[in-house]
Design a protein around this motif. Structure first.
Motif, PDB file in Angstrom:
ATOM      1  N   TYR A   1       0.818  -1.221   0.000  1.00 46.50           N
ATOM      2  CA  TYR A   1       0.000   0.000   0.000  1.00 46.50           C
ATOM      3  C   TYR A   1       0.854   1.276   0.000  1.00 46.50           C
ATOM      4  CZ  TYR A   1      -3.442   3.498   1.382  1.00 46.50           C
ATOM      5  OH  TYR A   1      -4.215   4.627   1.450  1.00 46.50           O
ATOM      6  N   PRO A   2       1.873   1.402   0.864  1.00 47.79           N
ATOM      7  CA  PRO A   2       2.672   2.640   0.847  1.00 47.79           C
ATOM      8  C   PRO A   2       3.352   2.901  -0.501  1.00 47.79           C
ATOM      9  CG  PRO A   2       3.098   1.408   2.856  1.00 47.79           C
ATOM     10  CD  PRO A   2       2.281   0.516   1.951  1.00 47.79           C
ATOM     11  N   PHE A   3       3.833   1.836  -1.152  1.00 45.28           N
ATOM     12  CA  PHE A   3       4.458   2.004  -2.470  1.00 45.28           C
ATOM     13  C   PHE A   3       3.435   2.512  -3.485  1.00 45.28           C
ATOM     14  CE2 PHE A   3       5.565   0.547  -6.706  1.00 45.28           C
ATOM     15  CZ  PHE A   3       6.877   0.997  -6.824  1.00 45.28           C
ATOM     16  N   ILE A   4       2.256   1.938  -3.474  1.00 45.93           N
ATOM     17  CA  ILE A   4       1.202   2.364  -4.400  1.00 45.93           C
ATOM     18  C   ILE A   4       0.857   3.829  -4.155  1.00 45.93           C
ATOM     19  CG2 ILE A   4      -1.212   2.042  -5.071  1.00 45.93           C
ATOM     20  CD1 ILE A   4      -0.850  -0.962  -4.354  1.00 45.93           C
ATOM     21  N   MET A   5       0.762   4.219  -2.904  1.00 45.35           N
ATOM     22  CA  MET A   5       0.410   5.602  -2.585  1.00 45.35           C
ATOM     23  C   MET A   5       1.526   6.575  -2.966  1.00 45.35           C
ATOM     24  SD  MET A   5      -2.641   5.223  -1.920  1.00 45.35           S
ATOM     25  CE  MET A   5      -2.966   6.950  -1.690  1.00 45.35           C
ATOM     26  N   ARG A   6       2.779   6.154  -2.838  1.00 40.53           N
ATOM     27  CA  ARG A   6       3.893   7.014  -3.293  1.00 40.53           C
ATOM     28  C   ARG A   6       3.809   7.236  -4.798  1.00 40.53           C
ATOM     29  NH1 ARG A   6       6.878   3.904   0.255  1.00 40.53           N
ATOM     30  NH2 ARG A   6       7.927   2.765  -1.421  1.00 40.53           N
TER      31      ARG A   6
ATOM     32  N   SER B   1       2.452  10.732  -9.327  1.00 32.76           N
ATOM     33  CA  SER B   1       1.677  10.955 -10.559  1.00 32.76           C
ATOM     34  C   SER B   1       0.817  12.211 -10.440  1.00 32.76           C
ATOM     35  CB  SER B   1       0.807   9.734 -10.869  1.00 32.76           C
ATOM     36  OG  SER B   1       1.623   8.649 -11.253  1.00 32.76           O
ATOM     37  N   ASN B   2       0.237  12.431  -9.276  1.00 29.35           N
ATOM     38  CA  ASN B   2      -0.541  13.657  -9.058  1.00 29.35           C
ATOM     39  C   ASN B   2       0.339  14.890  -9.192  1.00 29.35           C
ATOM     40  OD1 ASN B   2      -3.477  13.632  -8.339  1.00 29.35           O
ATOM     41  ND2 ASN B   2      -2.774  11.983  -7.007  1.00 29.35           N
ATOM     42  N   GLU B   3       1.536  14.835  -8.611  1.00 27.73           N
ATOM     43  CA  GLU B   3       2.455  15.972  -8.694  1.00 27.73           C
ATOM     44  C   GLU B   3       2.860  16.245 -10.135  1.00 27.73           C
ATOM     45  OE1 GLU B   3       5.524  14.795  -5.974  1.00 27.73           O
ATOM     46  OE2 GLU B   3       4.344  15.391  -4.209  1.00 27.73           O
ATOM     47  N   VAL B   4       3.141  15.198 -10.883  1.00 26.77           N
ATOM     48  CA  VAL B   4       3.505  15.360 -12.294  1.00 26.77           C
ATOM     49  C   VAL B   4       2.331  15.964 -13.067  1.00 26.77           C
ATOM     50  CG1 VAL B   4       4.039  14.101 -14.432  1.00 26.77           C
ATOM     51  CG2 VAL B   4       5.255  13.550 -12.307  1.00 26.77           C
ATOM     52  N   ALA B   5       1.132  15.434 -12.847  1.00 26.82           N
ATOM     53  CA  ALA B   5      -0.052  15.906 -13.573  1.00 26.82           C
ATOM     54  C   ALA B   5      -0.353  17.368 -13.268  1.00 26.82           C
ATOM     55  CB  ALA B   5      -1.259  15.029 -13.226  1.00 26.82           C
ATOM     56  N   LEU B   6      -0.073  17.804 -12.060  1.00 18.49           N
ATOM     57  CA  LEU B   6      -0.428  19.171 -11.649  1.00 18.49           C
ATOM     58  C   LEU B   6       0.762  20.128 -11.678  1.00 18.49           C
ATOM     59  CD1 LEU B   6      -2.865  18.247  -8.756  1.00 18.49           C
ATOM     60  CD2 LEU B   6      -3.453  19.169 -11.021  1.00 18.49           C
ATOM     61  N   LYS B   7       1.841  19.706 -12.317  1.00 17.07           N
ATOM     62  CA  LYS B   7       3.024  20.557 -12.434  1.00 17.07           C
ATOM     63  C   LYS B   7       2.634  21.881 -13.108  1.00 17.07           C
ATOM     64  CE  LYS B   7       7.683  20.591 -14.288  1.00 17.07           C
ATOM     65  NZ  LYS B   7       8.651  19.864 -15.118  1.00 17.07           N
ATOM     66  N   GLY B   8       3.016  22.990 -12.492  1.00 13.43           N
ATOM     67  CA  GLY B   8       2.713  24.301 -13.055  1.00 13.43           C
ATOM     68  C   GLY B   8       1.380  24.872 -12.610  1.00 13.43           C
ATOM     69  N   PHE B   9       0.596  24.102 -11.885  1.00  6.80           N
ATOM     70  CA  PHE B   9      -0.681  24.579 -11.360  1.00  6.80           C
ATOM     71  C   PHE B   9      -0.448  25.115  -9.944  1.00  6.80           C
ATOM     72  CE2 PHE B   9      -2.029  21.706 -14.625  1.00  6.80           C
ATOM     73  CZ  PHE B   9      -3.285  22.117 -15.037  1.00  6.80           C
TER      74      PHE B   9
ATOM     75  N   ALA C   1      -2.107  26.125  -6.131  1.00 10.03           N
ATOM     76  CA  ALA C   1      -3.036  25.379  -5.270  1.00 10.03           C
ATOM     77  C   ALA C   1      -4.493  25.633  -5.651  1.00 10.03           C
ATOM     78  CB  ALA C   1      -2.794  25.722  -3.802  1.00 10.03           C
ATOM     79  N   GLU C   2      -4.817  26.870  -5.981  1.00 12.53           N
ATOM     80  CA  GLU C   2      -6.201  27.202  -6.348  1.00 12.53           C
ATOM     81  C   GLU C   2      -6.598  26.525  -7.657  1.00 12.53           C
ATOM     82  OE1 GLU C   2      -8.838  31.101  -7.627  1.00 12.53           O
ATOM     83  OE2 GLU C   2      -7.117  31.396  -6.314  1.00 12.53           O
ATOM     84  N   GLU C   3      -5.705  26.533  -8.635  1.00 13.32           N
ATOM     85  CA  GLU C   3      -5.989  25.882  -9.916  1.00 13.32           C
ATOM     86  C   GLU C   3      -6.145  24.373  -9.734  1.00 13.32           C
ATOM     87  OE1 GLU C   3      -3.616  28.728 -13.094  1.00 13.32           O
ATOM     88  OE2 GLU C   3      -2.478  27.286 -11.879  1.00 13.32           O
ATOM     89  N   ALA C   4      -5.268  23.774  -8.916  1.00 10.73           N
ATOM     90  CA  ALA C   4      -5.356  22.336  -8.665  1.00 10.73           C
ATOM     91  C   ALA C   4      -6.694  21.992  -8.018  1.00 10.73           C
ATOM     92  CB  ALA C   4      -4.195  21.885  -7.777  1.00 10.73           C
ATOM     93  N   GLN C   5      -7.141  22.806  -7.084  1.00 16.76           N
ATOM     94  CA  GLN C   5      -8.428  22.574  -6.437  1.00 16.76           C
ATOM     95  C   GLN C   5      -9.563  22.707  -7.445  1.00 16.76           C
ATOM     96  OE1 GLN C   5      -8.904  21.573  -3.060  1.00 16.76           O
ATOM     97  NE2 GLN C   5     -10.855  21.071  -4.005  1.00 16.76           N
ATOM     98  N   GLN C   6      -9.462  23.686  -8.349  1.00 13.65           N
ATOM     99  CA  GLN C   6     -10.496  23.862  -9.376  1.00 13.65           C
ATOM    100  C   GLN C   6     -10.567  22.640 -10.291  1.00 13.65           C
ATOM    101  OE1 GLN C   6      -9.238  27.560 -11.172  1.00 13.65           O
ATOM    102  NE2 GLN C   6     -10.878  28.697 -10.155  1.00 13.65           N
ATOM    103  N   VAL C   7      -9.400  22.138 -10.717  1.00 13.02           N
ATOM    104  CA  VAL C   7      -9.374  20.944 -11.563  1.00 13.02           C
ATOM    105  C   VAL C   7     -10.060  19.797 -10.831  1.00 13.02           C
ATOM    106  CG1 VAL C   7      -7.881  19.182 -12.597  1.00 13.02           C
ATOM    107  CG2 VAL C   7      -7.328  21.603 -12.887  1.00 13.02           C
ATOM    108  N   HIS C   8      -9.706  19.606  -9.574  1.00 14.85           N
ATOM    109  CA  HIS C   8     -10.320  18.547  -8.774  1.00 14.85           C
ATOM    110  C   HIS C   8     -11.834  18.709  -8.720  1.00 14.85           C
ATOM    111  CE1 HIS C   8     -11.920  16.903  -4.990  1.00 14.85           C
ATOM    112  NE2 HIS C   8     -11.155  15.870  -5.290  1.00 14.85           N
ATOM    113  N   ASP C   9     -12.273  19.913  -8.403  1.00 15.12           N
ATOM    114  CA  ASP C   9     -13.709  20.166  -8.262  1.00 15.12           C
ATOM    115  C   ASP C   9     -14.453  19.935  -9.579  1.00 15.12           C
ATOM    116  OD1 ASP C   9     -13.135  20.790  -5.635  1.00 15.12           O
ATOM    117  OD2 ASP C   9     -13.341  22.956  -5.908  1.00 15.12           O
ATOM    118  N   TYR C  10     -13.858  20.350 -10.683  1.00 17.61           N
ATOM    119  CA  TYR C  10     -14.487  20.135 -11.996  1.00 17.61           C
ATOM    120  C   TYR C  10     -14.578  18.647 -12.317  1.00 17.61           C
ATOM    121  CZ  TYR C  10     -14.043  25.152 -13.023  1.00 17.61           C
ATOM    122  OH  TYR C  10     -14.137  26.522 -12.998  1.00 17.61           O
TER     123      TYR C  10
END
Length: 150
Positions: A98-103, A108-116, A118-127
């Protein structure tokens, strides 16, 4: 109309491909790691609840759970009051990965949200939550035998 589903699909397939390669060392593929995570996070969950959570049909779920059982990642236990109900749990082996999977998930989340920010990341999540909720209605309708009108 903007076709966001193509973009979502490409993202999903790319991340699935990466995860399948990275989890190959654990002999996990075809999103099996997702089953381990959801069972870990919902100990005692039953198959129907898990299928709804992951958005897969019961046949796909049953096949994946059987394979994960054979590999020693999950186990089923009878409900004390209703023997037809089987509760799912991760085993010691499942808890260890489990810890390896979560890492991998965090990375992957950090890579996907690179350049966003905190507010933009939250907006993407909410959408995306809103989009999933919109799709849920159709998924449930079709899952129960409905035919959508185009």
């Amino acid at each position: 109309m903007i076709d966001i589903l193509r973009e979502v699909g490409m993202i999903e397939r790319a991340l699935d491909s990466i995860a399948n390669r990275e989890f190959k060392q654990f002999n996990l593929s075809n999103l099996q790691f997702l089953y381990v995570v959801r069972i870990y996070e919902h100990p005692g969950i039953i198959a129907e609840q898990l299928a709804n959570l992951i958005k897969v049909d019961r046949t796909t779920l049953a096949r994946a759970v059987r394979r994960l059982e054979k590999q020693g990642y999950v186990c089923r236990e009878n409900d004390p009051e209703n023997k037809k109900i089987k509760h799912l749990y991760v085993t010691k082996k499942g808890k260890e990965i489990y810890p390896f999977i979560m890492r991998e998930n965090t990375h992957s989340n950090e890579v996907a949200l690179k350049g966003f920010n905190a507010e933009e990341a939250q907006q993407v999540h909410d959408y995306l939550v809103r989009i999933r909720q919109n799709v849920d209605a159709d998924w449930n309708f079709v899952k129960h035998g409905g035919k959508r009108e185009y």
